[in-house]
Motif scaffolding. Sequence first.
Motif, short mmCIF file in Angstrom:
data_model
loop_
_atom_site.label_atom_id
_atom_site.label_comp_id
_atom_site.label_asym_id
_atom_site.label_seq_id
_atom_site.Cartn_x
_atom_site.Cartn_y
_atom_site.Cartn_z
N ILE A 122 0.83 -1.21 0.00
CA ILE A 122 0.00 0.00 0.00
C ILE A 122 0.86 1.26 0.00
CG2 ILE A 122 -0.23 0.04 2.53
CD1 ILE A 122 -3.15 1.03 2.13
N LYS A 123 2.11 1.13 0.47
CA LYS A 123 3.02 2.29 0.50
C LYS A 123 3.37 2.79 -0.91
CE LYS A 123 3.70 1.97 5.04
NZ LYS A 123 3.25 0.58 5.32
N ALA A 124 3.09 1.97 -1.91
CA ALA A 124 3.32 2.44 -3.29
C ALA A 124 2.31 3.52 -3.65
CB ALA A 124 3.22 1.28 -4.27
N GLY A 284 -1.04 0.55 10.80
CA GLY A 284 0.20 0.74 11.55
C GLY A 284 0.15 2.10 12.20
N VAL A 285 0.87 3.07 11.61
CA VAL A 285 0.83 4.42 12.16
C VAL A 285 -0.48 5.12 11.77
CG1 VAL A 285 2.03 5.58 10.24
CG2 VAL A 285 2.31 6.45 12.56
N GLY A 286 -1.11 4.66 10.69
CA GLY A 286 -2.46 5.12 10.37
C GLY A 286 -2.64 5.77 9.01
N ASP A 343 5.36 -6.87 10.64
CA ASP A 343 6.31 -5.74 10.74
C ASP A 343 5.72 -4.43 10.23
OD1 ASP A 343 6.39 -6.97 8.24
OD2 ASP A 343 8.43 -6.35 7.82
N GLY A 344 4.86 -4.48 9.23
CA GLY A 344 4.25 -3.25 8.72
C GLY A 344 3.32 -2.57 9.72
N LEU A 345 2.95 -3.32 10.74
CA LEU A 345 2.00 -2.78 11.74
C LEU A 345 2.65 -2.60 13.10
CD1 LEU A 345 -1.03 -5.13 10.88
CD2 LEU A 345 -0.30 -3.05 9.71
C1 PLP Z 1 2.52 0.26 6.30
C2 PLP Z 1 1.67 -0.90 6.18
C3 PLP Z 1 0.38 -0.91 6.68
C4 PLP Z 1 -0.26 0.21 7.44
O1 PLP Z 1 -0.03 1.52 6.99
P1 PLP Z 1 0.19 2.68 8.03
O2 PLP Z 1 0.24 3.89 7.22
O3 PLP Z 1 1.49 2.41 8.75
O4 PLP Z 1 -0.93 2.61 9.00
C5 PLP Z 1 -0.35 -2.07 6.52
N1 PLP Z 1 0.15 -3.15 5.91
C6 PLP Z 1 1.38 -3.17 5.40
C7 PLP Z 1 1.88 -4.39 4.73
C8 PLP Z 1 2.19 -2.04 5.53
O5 PLP Z 1 3.42 -2.07 5.03
#
Ligand code: PLP
Length: 459
Positions: A122-124, A284-286, A343-345
């Motif tokens: 999702i970071k993409a 994670g951070v949101g 780890d992402g969370l």
């Molecule tokens: C970063 C991430 C999340 C959550 O995104 P946040 O912006 O940190 O809340 C969820 N799943 C995966 C695999 C992630 O890398």
Amino acid sequence: MKDKIIAGKTITEWKNKYPLMNDIMGANEVFWINPKLENFEKAMEKISLNEEDVKDAEARLLRFAPFIEKHFPETYRTNGIIESMIVEINDMKMALEEISGLEIPGMMLLKLDSHLPISGSIKARGGIYEVLKHTEDLALANGLIALDDDYSILAEKKHREFFNRYTIQVGSTGNLGLSIGIMSAKIGYKVIVHMSSDAKKWKKDMLRSKGVTVKEYDSDYSKAVEEGRKLSDADPMSYFVDDENSKDLFLGYSVAAARLKRQLDDLAITVDDEHPLFVYLPCGVGGGPGGAAFGLKLLFKDNVHCFFAEPTHSPCMLIGMMTEKHSDISVFDFGLDNTTEADGLAVGRASGFVGKTMDELLSGIYTVDDEILYVLLSTLINSENIMLEPSACAGLPGPVELIGNEKTLGYLQKHNLEGKMENAAHVVWATGGSMVPDDVMEGYYQKGRSLISKILQEG
Ligand SMILES: *Cc1c(COP(=O)(O)O)cnc(C)c1O
């Protein structure tokens, strides 16, 4: 534990005020309904971001599409738009029904951000968007491009050399570093990613192989962010991507909503008063889940119901929103260790900006045990042959958590949803996984399989 004072109250007082805190502190799975959820129009009165901001982000991504297509051939099919597919997962739904003994009304879909081009998570969306926004700002200010130019010219050598005078830095548990690192390095920037100790080794290795400097910290993510920010602030040529407070990241994620709506339209899935949409997003951070949920609320208003999912050891958004103390408190304050395979969370302190923005828009949050994440990971492979990383599986139990919870009936009644659940669409947001090396994925799969047989043996 001694009755220490946290944000003005003792632990006992917090527990008395919020009885759910007992289970949260015990790292048990919980399901929380947000009592502050408001109708959409009313909630929006308190929020400074709006539809125009999301449209602005969409337009920026369109301007960059020719540039992205040129650099990343895997986006050729979508003309430089970084987007994932959505698929119905009926076999997984049946597997969940079998495991839980519950019937899930409505259809279940998986939004495959796990398979987003370029960085496989999702970071993409947000991470790459923020790098592009900064790049456009620099390019416009220095006369490299005009708004109506074909941005693919930014790939020229002279422009790469220009960007190489600048540095991008970010603190990350892994996937944000991958997104920012890969895109920044491609544009030409120097990149430094500050990583927490729980970041996976293969993510560090992959970044280094792309020329990114990886600094490791013997502590959690907050420390990596803090150090990264300090170093970046000391360098006028450096830009720091602030995962905890960035509006740009948030808006980058929010663009997902309009694209999802088009995909639902293509599948002839209606969302209206009679056809509710439920969305389950790992948090994670949101920023990621918050941005996507915010975009969805703008489009579907009161007909979309967004739930976040967090690990039982890192429920930072849950304690932040429930206590209304947001980023003023952390999971450590309540005796939790923030240790999770997801780890992402693995985030101990949530973004205050996101928590406050979602304050009256979010329907609820549930937590998931790490072992369950592995069980779901293997079950999804067995049923649908889709591979996700553990973090990304946190949305999968969402429909079961919702249907199986005693608090849900009240929620359904309050929102006039009784009798409409057969018409519901449940969208589980799969947030990462396609970059995981085969041997690491095989290890995850085997771990989930052995947990499944253990559970079966114990009955
Ligand atoms: C970063 C991430 C999340 C959550 O995104 P946040 O912006 O940190 O809340 C969820 N799943 C995966 C695999 C992630 O890398």
